[in-house]
Write a protein that holds these residues in place. Structure first.
Motif, short mmCIF file in Angstrom:
data_model
loop_
_atom_site.label_atom_id
_atom_site.label_comp_id
_atom_site.label_asym_id
_atom_site.label_seq_id
_atom_site.Cartn_x
_atom_site.Cartn_y
_atom_site.Cartn_z
N ALA A 238 0.86 -1.18 0.00
CA ALA A 238 0.00 0.00 0.00
C ALA A 238 0.90 1.23 0.00
O ALA A 238 1.79 1.35 0.84
CB ALA A 238 -0.93 0.00 1.21
N TYR A 239 0.64 2.13 -0.93
CA TYR A 239 1.51 3.30 -1.11
C TYR A 239 0.66 4.54 -1.35
O TYR A 239 -0.38 4.48 -2.01
CB TYR A 239 2.46 3.10 -2.30
N ASN A 240 1.15 5.66 -0.83
CA ASN A 240 0.52 6.95 -1.04
C ASN A 240 1.36 7.71 -2.06
O ASN A 240 2.47 8.14 -1.76
CB ASN A 240 0.42 7.73 0.28
N ILE A 241 0.86 7.85 -3.28
CA ILE A 241 1.60 8.50 -4.35
C ILE A 241 1.36 10.01 -4.27
O ILE A 241 0.26 10.48 -4.53
CB ILE A 241 1.18 7.96 -5.73
N LYS A 242 2.41 10.72 -3.90
CA LYS A 242 2.30 12.17 -3.81
C LYS A 242 2.30 12.78 -5.22
O LYS A 242 2.53 12.10 -6.21
CB LYS A 242 3.45 12.75 -2.99
N GLU A 243 2.05 14.07 -5.26
CA GLU A 243 1.96 14.76 -6.54
C GLU A 243 3.26 14.72 -7.32
O GLU A 243 3.27 14.76 -8.54
CB GLU A 243 1.53 16.22 -6.33
N ASP A 244 4.39 14.62 -6.62
CA ASP A 244 5.68 14.64 -7.29
C ASP A 244 6.34 13.28 -7.36
O ASP A 244 7.52 13.16 -7.65
CB ASP A 244 6.63 15.60 -6.57
N GLU A 245 5.56 12.18 -7.10
CA GLU A 245 6.13 10.84 -7.10
C GLU A 245 5.54 9.94 -8.17
O GLU A 245 5.78 8.75 -8.16
CB GLU A 245 5.92 10.17 -5.74
N ALA A 246 4.75 10.48 -9.10
CA ALA A 246 4.12 9.64 -10.11
C ALA A 246 5.17 9.03 -11.02
O ALA A 246 6.13 9.68 -11.42
CB ALA A 246 3.13 10.46 -10.93
N GLY A 247 4.97 7.77 -11.37
CA GLY A 247 5.91 7.06 -12.22
C GLY A 247 5.77 7.44 -13.67
O GLY A 247 4.81 8.06 -14.09
N ALA A 248 6.75 7.06 -14.44
CA ALA A 248 6.74 7.35 -15.87
C ALA A 248 6.09 6.23 -16.64
O ALA A 248 5.96 5.11 -16.16
CB ALA A 248 8.17 7.57 -16.36
#
Length: 328
Positions: A238-248
């Motif tokens: 379970a992960y919280n994807i912040k606005e600046d951590e989105a993958g490519a």
């Protein structure tokens, strides 16, 4: 008002006394006195309502195997969600699940009658990478390290990645991979690298579940053997994807193992139905404002009786003391 039925039994209430019948038992009880709840109690109840609302949505997201839960999934999920919500520096009434730590959902079992930790001897491990999600499954023997129900013809270990955004009001299934399982076979070590786009501001959940199938039905499709007694499923990440951590973005790579794997990527967003998180936070703010006015009124009444001064909105207002005149 109370009424007497044809059998001579009383139903209803008279004053503070309530008459009712449960089965063959006649019960007379007094109504409890009205208790004014504190603001803290009201806020806690509303926040728990937010948790229950989010839990219902998550169970819909995993409806493919949450429908076969043991009946206690609701409590286990609410406990995990409450821990996630409280694991933040923000105060009550100002936070939602995106502010908390979703790590507390990791290890959640959907069916305690057949937990994945007991059905499968090895533990799938997942990790967040710069390009997406990586899931590793150690090598295992299907006959020795896996417990399957009788009459199983074939089975699969399904790894799935899903994302949910309560704030934007949607959830989606990002990617999944099925590992075929057959008796007598040794499944070599698997490493699944899913180079998917992780949506910004979302909670990403990775699950592992086992699906068993028996003989084929009249339509030629194999019949599912999963049920309330056997439906192993677990949230393994379970992960919280912040606005600046989105993958490519990227293409999925072929696995380096010899075991054939079925894989598919799909992006279909589903709108959240009846999410009440924002409404509950606004209700907490309204109750705080109302309680502030109520406390100010109590303070004013108290000072009017005793004389003195009271404060409201940072302003101190003196109260003239009452003068009592004695009759001559």
């Amino acid at each position: 008002m109370a009424v007497i039925d044809s059998r001579g039994r009383l139903h209803g209430k008279i004053g503070n006394v309530v008459y009712r019948t449960v089965g063959d038992m006649k019960i007379v009880q007094a109504r409890p006195a009205r208790v004014r709840q504190t603001l803290s109690t009201k806020e806690s109840a509303l926040e728990f309502g937010l948790i229950s609302n989010c839990g219902r949505i998550l169970r819909n997201l995993y409806s493919s195997f949450s429908s076969y839960s043991d009946g206690r999934l609701l409590n286990r999920m609410n406990v995990s969600l409450l821990k996630s919500l409280k694991d933040t520096e923000k105060k009550r009434g100002e936070r939602d699940l995106h502010d908390g730590n979703p790590k507390h959902l990791q290890g959640l079992q959907f069916n305690i009658n057949s937990p994945l930790t007991e059905v499968l001897a090895v533990r799938p491990q997942c990790s967040l990478t710069d390009g997406g999600m990586r899931v590793q499954v150690p090598s295992f023997n299907v006959s020795e390290d896996l417990q399957l129900p009788k009459h199983t013809k074939n089975a699969v270990l399904r790894l799935m990645v899903a994302a949910i955004s309560f704030r934007e009001g949607y959830y989606e299934y990002l990617d999944y991979m099925d590992i075929p399982l057959q008796y007598g076979k040794v499944i070599p070590e698997q490493e699944w690298l899913s180079e998917i786009v992780l949506p910004k501001g979302c909670i990403v959940l990775v699950s592992a579940s086992i699906h068993c199938f028996g003989i084929k039905g009249i339509d030629g499709e194999p019949l599912s053997l999963n049920g309330k007694e056997f439906c192993p499923a677990e949230i393994i990440g379970a992960y919280n994807i912040k606005e600046d951590e989105a993958g490519a973005t990227g293409e999925m790579e072929d696995d380096i193992t010899d075991e054939p794997l079925q894989k598919k990527t799909f992006y279909t967003r589903h709108r959240l139905i009846n999410y009440r998180g924002e409404e509950i936070l606004k209700e907490i703010a309204r109750k705080r404002k109302r309680d502030k006015k109520y406390q100010a009124q109590l303070a004013r009444k108290k000072t009017e009786k005793t004389g003195g001064e009271f404060s409201t909105d940072g302003m101190t207002i003196p109260i003239a003391e009452k003068v009592f005149y004695k009759r001559e």
